[in-house]
Design a protein around this motif. Structure first.
Motif, PDB file in Angstrom:
ATOM      1  N   GLU A  63       0.825  -1.211   0.000  1.00 13.45           N
ATOM      2  CA  GLU A  63       0.000   0.000   0.000  1.00 13.45           C
ATOM      3  C   GLU A  63       0.861   1.264   0.000  1.00 13.45           C
ATOM      4  O   GLU A  63       0.605   2.211  -0.766  1.00 13.45           O
ATOM      5  CB  GLU A  63      -0.927  -0.007   1.217  1.00 13.45           C
ATOM      6  CG  GLU A  63      -2.098  -0.983   1.135  1.00 13.45           C
ATOM      7  CD  GLU A  63      -1.742  -2.405   1.523  1.00 13.45           C
ATOM      8  OE1 GLU A  63      -2.635  -3.260   1.563  1.00 13.45           O
ATOM      9  OE2 GLU A  63      -0.548  -2.674   1.785  1.00 13.45           O
ATOM     10  N   LYS A  64       1.878   1.294   0.849  1.00 15.90           N
ATOM     11  CA  LYS A  64       2.741   2.474   0.935  1.00 15.90           C
ATOM     12  C   LYS A  64       3.426   2.769  -0.399  1.00 15.90           C
ATOM     13  O   LYS A  64       3.528   3.928  -0.821  1.00 15.90           O
ATOM     14  CB  LYS A  64       3.783   2.274   2.036  1.00 15.90           C
ATOM     15  CG  LYS A  64       3.242   2.423   3.450  1.00 15.90           C
ATOM     16  CD  LYS A  64       4.351   2.215   4.483  1.00 15.90           C
ATOM     17  CE  LYS A  64       3.845   2.429   5.898  1.00 15.90           C
ATOM     18  NZ  LYS A  64       4.902   2.178   6.911  1.00 15.90           N
ATOM     19  N   TYR A  67       0.816   4.285  -2.689  1.00 17.77           N
ATOM     20  CA  TYR A  67       0.496   5.656  -2.281  1.00 17.77           C
ATOM     21  C   TYR A  67       1.584   6.621  -2.765  1.00 17.77           C
ATOM     22  O   TYR A  67       1.302   7.731  -3.227  1.00 17.77           O
ATOM     23  CB  TYR A  67       0.368   5.765  -0.760  1.00 17.77           C
ATOM     24  CG  TYR A  67      -0.848   5.066  -0.174  1.00 17.77           C
ATOM     25  CD1 TYR A  67      -2.069   5.026  -0.854  1.00 17.77           C
ATOM     26  CD2 TYR A  67      -0.778   4.459   1.084  1.00 17.77           C
ATOM     27  CE1 TYR A  67      -3.171   4.397  -0.311  1.00 17.77           C
ATOM     28  CE2 TYR A  67      -1.891   3.825   1.641  1.00 17.77           C
ATOM     29  CZ  TYR A  67      -3.072   3.795   0.940  1.00 17.77           C
ATOM     30  OH  TYR A  67      -4.167   3.170   1.487  1.00 17.77           O
ATOM     31  N   ARG A  72      -4.542   6.561  -4.858  1.00 16.98           N
ATOM     32  CA  ARG A  72      -5.265   6.919  -3.633  1.00 16.98           C
ATOM     33  C   ARG A  72      -6.225   5.815  -3.182  1.00 16.98           C
ATOM     34  O   ARG A  72      -6.275   5.474  -2.013  1.00 16.98           O
ATOM     35  CB  ARG A  72      -6.031   8.221  -3.854  1.00 16.98           C
ATOM     36  CG  ARG A  72      -6.747   8.716  -2.601  1.00 16.98           C
ATOM     37  CD  ARG A  72      -7.459  10.023  -2.893  1.00 16.98           C
ATOM     38  NE  ARG A  72      -8.215  10.507  -1.737  1.00 16.98           N
ATOM     39  CZ  ARG A  72      -9.052  11.524  -1.762  1.00 16.98           C
ATOM     40  NH1 ARG A  72      -9.256  12.179  -2.900  1.00 16.98           N
ATOM     41  NH2 ARG A  72      -9.697  11.900  -0.669  1.00 16.98           N
ATOM     42  N   TYR A  73      -6.969   5.289  -4.131  1.00 16.71           N
ATOM     43  CA  TYR A  73      -7.969   4.287  -3.787  1.00 16.71           C
ATOM     44  C   TYR A  73      -7.490   2.887  -4.205  1.00 16.71           C
ATOM     45  O   TYR A  73      -7.571   2.511  -5.376  1.00 16.71           O
ATOM     46  CB  TYR A  73      -9.308   4.618  -4.455  1.00 16.71           C
ATOM     47  CG  TYR A  73      -9.872   5.951  -4.005  1.00 16.71           C
ATOM     48  CD1 TYR A  73     -10.146   6.172  -2.653  1.00 16.71           C
ATOM     49  CD2 TYR A  73     -10.115   6.973  -4.920  1.00 16.71           C
ATOM     50  CE1 TYR A  73     -10.649   7.398  -2.227  1.00 16.71           C
ATOM     51  CE2 TYR A  73     -10.625   8.196  -4.501  1.00 16.71           C
ATOM     52  CZ  TYR A  73     -10.882   8.396  -3.150  1.00 16.71           C
ATOM     53  OH  TYR A  73     -11.381   9.610  -2.726  1.00 16.71           O
ATOM     54  N   GLN A  98      -6.014   5.866   4.051  1.00 12.10           N
ATOM     55  CA  GLN A  98      -4.565   5.781   4.225  1.00 12.10           C
ATOM     56  C   GLN A  98      -4.155   5.755   5.694  1.00 12.10           C
ATOM     57  O   GLN A  98      -3.099   5.223   6.021  1.00 12.10           O
ATOM     58  CB  GLN A  98      -3.875   6.945   3.510  1.00 12.10           C
ATOM     59  CG  GLN A  98      -3.966   6.847   1.993  1.00 12.10           C
ATOM     60  CD  GLN A  98      -3.068   7.850   1.281  1.00 12.10           C
ATOM     61  OE1 GLN A  98      -2.013   8.220   1.789  1.00 12.10           O
ATOM     62  NE2 GLN A  98      -3.484   8.291   0.103  1.00 12.10           N
ATOM     63  N   ASP A  99      -4.966   6.312   6.576  1.00 10.80           N
ATOM     64  CA  ASP A  99      -4.622   6.328   7.998  1.00 10.80           C
ATOM     65  C   ASP A  99      -5.250   5.165   8.766  1.00 10.80           C
ATOM     66  O   ASP A  99      -5.265   5.154   9.997  1.00 10.80           O
ATOM     67  CB  ASP A  99      -5.025   7.653   8.638  1.00 10.80           C
ATOM     68  CG  ASP A  99      -6.535   7.907   8.579  1.00 10.80           C
ATOM     69  OD1 ASP A  99      -7.248   7.111   7.917  1.00 10.80           O
ATOM     70  OD2 ASP A  99      -6.999   8.887   9.186  1.00 10.80           O
ATOM     71  N   SER A 192      -4.763  -4.512   3.038  1.00  6.88           N
ATOM     72  CA  SER A 192      -5.996  -4.389   2.263  1.00  6.88           C
ATOM     73  C   SER A 192      -6.592  -5.752   1.939  1.00  6.88           C
ATOM     74  O   SER A 192      -7.811  -5.952   2.026  1.00  6.88           O
ATOM     75  CB  SER A 192      -5.733  -3.614   0.967  1.00  6.88           C
ATOM     76  OG  SER A 192      -5.287  -2.307   1.237  1.00  6.88           O
TER      77      SER A 192
END
Length: 256
Positions: A63-64, A67, A72-73, A98-99, A192
């Motif tokens: 994910e990081k 990003y 974003r999604y 994201q958080d 995710s």
């Protein structure tokens, strides 16, 4: 000088941030056995929380990276129910903020039933969007379980209220016009995908438990449709029903 009661110290420890907190350091000077026990318990708790935090951060690496590329999604996608003799294959797609932070989240099969249920509620409440795909046993028999799994995943993605910009999928490639990455054992390496595995398993387990209430002889509420000895014996005595997958052994040998 009177020392603080142990119960009072226990209450104070609930607000201590870590073992380097001045209050914790102060209590280390207390020689009472009860206080020593409290401190050891607190240290173990901090150690466990640190491990879960590190695990969570490690599972954010896909994910990081995305990003940082500007996505974003991101939708994690996973399924449950490929192996059972009865019931649907269920997939979930989840877009997390994201958080998002849920220490302890991992492959749903590794979680206790209670933890999985709690995580299911938390994920649904805090996700940006999620979708569920359910493909029944008749369709599984028509197209085979591999293709049915893909159909369930695509259905879950299509139910997302927010269009995903990138897919992280557990060990599967999908024929959709969305950039994607197939990750082996993704439910244990991507937050995710882990989140989607929890939603998929809770959805399917709930379905099978309800089915078990209607048809108690098969024990669906316990075996979730898998081919346990008791389930196979029930099939021999009670017969085959629509929820059974006629293309799966040993059922296909019985119907042929």
């Amino acid at each position: 000088m009177n020392k603080q009661p142990i119960r009072e110290i226990e209450a104070l420890l609930s607000n201590v941030s870590g073992i380097d907190d001045p209050l914790f350091i102060k209590f280390r000077n207390d020689e009472r056995k009860g206080v020593r026990t409290l401190l050891r318990r607190f240290e173990k708790k901090v150690e466990q929380e640190t491990l879960l935090h590190e695990q969570f951060n490690e599972m954010l690496r896909y994910e990081k990276a995305l990003y940082q590329e500007g996505y974003r999604y991101l939708a994690g996608v996973d399924e449950v129910g490929r192996g059972p003799l009865a019931g649907p294959v269920v997939a979930a797609a989840v877009i997390l903020p994201q958080d998002f932070y849920l220490p302890g989240l991992t492959d749903s099969k590794k979680l206790s039933a209670q933890k999985r249920a709690d995580f299911n509620v938390y994920i649904r409440k805090n996700a940006i969007s999620y979708g569920i795909g359910i493909i029944d046993s008749r369709t599984i028999d028509k197209v085979n379980i591999y293709e049915a799994t893909k159909l369930a995943m695509i259905q879950a993605i299509e139910q997302l209220a927010v269009k995903p910009e990138y897919l992280l999928i557990d060990a599967m490639k999908l024929d959709v016009k969305i950039p994607q990455e197939s990750i082996i054992k993704g439910d244990a390496t991507s937050i995710s995908i882990a989140a989607s595995s929890v939603l998929a398993k809770e959805t399917r387990d709930t379905y099978m438990k309800e089915l078990g209430l209607k048809y108690p002889a098969y024990g669906f509420d316990k075996n979730m449709g898998y081919g346990t000895k008791e389930h196979v014996e029930a099939i021999k005595h009670e017969g085959i029903m629509n929820e059974h997958r006629h293309s799966f052994s040993p059922i296909k040998e019985i119907v042929s």
